[in-house]
Design a protein around this motif. Structure first.
Motif, short mmCIF file in Angstrom:
data_model
loop_
_atom_site.label_atom_id
_atom_site.label_comp_id
_atom_site.label_asym_id
_atom_site.label_seq_id
_atom_site.Cartn_x
_atom_site.Cartn_y
_atom_site.Cartn_z
N ASP A 15 -64.95 -15.01 95.65
CA ASP A 15 -65.45 -15.05 97.02
C ASP A 15 -65.43 -16.47 97.57
O ASP A 15 -65.03 -16.71 98.71
CB ASP A 15 -66.87 -14.47 97.11
CG ASP A 15 -66.91 -12.97 96.86
OD1 ASP A 15 -65.85 -12.32 96.95
OD2 ASP A 15 -68.01 -12.46 96.57
N ALA A 16 -65.88 -17.42 96.75
CA ALA A 16 -65.90 -18.82 97.19
C ALA A 16 -64.48 -19.33 97.43
O ALA A 16 -64.22 -20.03 98.43
CB ALA A 16 -66.61 -19.69 96.15
N SER B 64 -72.28 -9.90 83.46
CA SER B 64 -72.58 -11.26 83.91
C SER B 64 -71.30 -12.05 84.17
O SER B 64 -71.17 -12.74 85.19
CB SER B 64 -73.43 -11.98 82.86
OG SER B 64 -73.66 -13.31 83.23
N GLU B 65 -70.34 -11.95 83.24
CA GLU B 65 -69.05 -12.62 83.43
C GLU B 65 -68.35 -12.10 84.69
O GLU B 65 -67.79 -12.89 85.46
CB GLU B 65 -68.15 -12.40 82.22
CG GLU B 65 -68.58 -13.14 80.98
CD GLU B 65 -67.74 -12.78 79.76
OE1 GLU B 65 -66.68 -12.15 79.91
OE2 GLU B 65 -68.15 -13.16 78.65
N GLU C 165 -61.85 -17.54 98.20
CA GLU C 165 -61.34 -16.86 99.39
C GLU C 165 -61.88 -17.53 100.66
O GLU C 165 -61.13 -17.78 101.62
CB GLU C 165 -61.73 -15.39 99.35
CG GLU C 165 -61.18 -14.58 100.50
CD GLU C 165 -61.55 -13.12 100.36
OE1 GLU C 165 -60.64 -12.29 100.46
OE2 GLU C 165 -62.75 -12.81 100.15
N GLU C 166 -63.17 -17.84 100.67
CA GLU C 166 -63.78 -18.50 101.82
C GLU C 166 -63.16 -19.88 102.04
O GLU C 166 -62.86 -20.27 103.17
CB GLU C 166 -65.29 -18.62 101.63
CG GLU C 166 -66.00 -19.20 102.82
CD GLU C 166 -67.51 -19.24 102.63
OE1 GLU C 166 -68.16 -19.95 103.43
OE2 GLU C 166 -68.02 -18.59 101.71
N ALA D 183 -69.73 -10.77 87.37
CA ALA D 183 -70.44 -11.25 88.56
C ALA D 183 -70.07 -12.69 88.87
O ALA D 183 -69.85 -13.05 90.04
CB ALA D 183 -71.95 -11.11 88.37
N HIS D 184 -69.98 -13.53 87.84
CA HIS D 184 -69.59 -14.92 88.05
C HIS D 184 -68.15 -15.03 88.56
O HIS D 184 -67.85 -15.83 89.45
CB HIS D 184 -69.75 -15.73 86.76
CG HIS D 184 -71.17 -16.05 86.45
ND1 HIS D 184 -71.93 -15.29 85.60
CD2 HIS D 184 -71.97 -17.05 86.88
CE1 HIS D 184 -73.14 -15.80 85.53
NE2 HIS D 184 -73.20 -16.87 86.29
N LYS D 185 -67.26 -14.21 88.04
CA LYS D 185 -65.87 -14.24 88.51
C LYS D 185 -65.76 -13.75 89.94
O LYS D 185 -64.98 -14.29 90.73
CB LYS D 185 -64.98 -13.41 87.58
CG LYS D 185 -64.74 -14.10 86.27
CD LYS D 185 -63.67 -13.41 85.46
CE LYS D 185 -63.44 -14.23 84.21
NZ LYS D 185 -62.19 -13.94 83.59
N LEU D 186 -66.54 -12.73 90.32
CA LEU D 186 -66.53 -12.26 91.70
C LEU D 186 -67.06 -13.33 92.65
O LEU D 186 -66.50 -13.54 93.74
CB LEU D 186 -67.36 -10.98 91.84
CG LEU D 186 -66.69 -9.71 91.33
CD1 LEU D 186 -67.68 -8.56 91.34
CD2 LEU D 186 -65.47 -9.38 92.17
N ALA D 187 -68.11 -14.02 92.25
CA ALA D 187 -68.65 -15.09 93.08
C ALA D 187 -67.62 -16.21 93.24
O ALA D 187 -67.46 -16.77 94.32
CB ALA D 187 -69.95 -15.63 92.49
N HIS D 188 -66.94 -16.53 92.16
CA HIS D 188 -65.89 -17.55 92.21
C HIS D 188 -64.76 -17.11 93.14
O HIS D 188 -64.27 -17.90 93.96
CB HIS D 188 -65.36 -17.79 90.80
CG HIS D 188 -64.42 -18.95 90.70
ND1 HIS D 188 -64.33 -19.70 89.57
CD2 HIS D 188 -63.53 -19.47 91.56
CE1 HIS D 188 -63.42 -20.64 89.75
NE2 HIS D 188 -62.91 -20.52 90.95
#
Length: 114
Positions: A103-104, A93-94, A106-107, A96-101
């Motif tokens: 990605d955001a 879970s941690e 980077e965008e 996944a949250h770090k990957l989403a962060h």
């Protein structure tokens, strides 16, 4: 001996009337728990030779359990199946949250550079 109990007793001595603001109290309690954990580890556990787990050197020596708080982690060898599943889910879970962060961020960087 529980590091949380030691920290609470120390805070009772340091701030008997609980006059400190709640966040200050919590921060001090956290630091005292960490000090107590280190004290208990040195006092009640055999000296660690500093080597990691033989078969899995990337693993920590201690993890929280499914049935207790993160404040009092257990030795890796003492974890049961539920504790291991709890930690696997927590770590994923941690991640996944770090990957989403990431990605955001980077965008954001790409949009800002455009």
């Amino acid at each position: 001996m529980s590091p949380s109990w030691l920290a609470t007793e120390a805070m009772t001595e340091l701030d008997p009337d609980r006059e400190a603001p709640p966040l200050v109290y919590l921060g001090c309690h956290l630091e005292l728990r960490q000090i107590a954990r280190e004290f208990c580890r040195k006092r009640f556990e055999p000296e660690d030779d500093g080597e990691a787990h033989d078969l899995f050197p990337d693993l920590q020596a201690r993890y929280p359990t499914a049935r207790s708080s993160k404040d009092d982690p257990e030795k890796l060898e003492c974890l049961n199946r539920d504790d291991i599943a709890f930690n696997v889910n927590r770590l994923r879970s941690e991640a996944a949250h770090k990957l989403a962060h990431a990605d955001a961020l980077e965008e954001y960087g790409e949009l800002r550079a455009a």
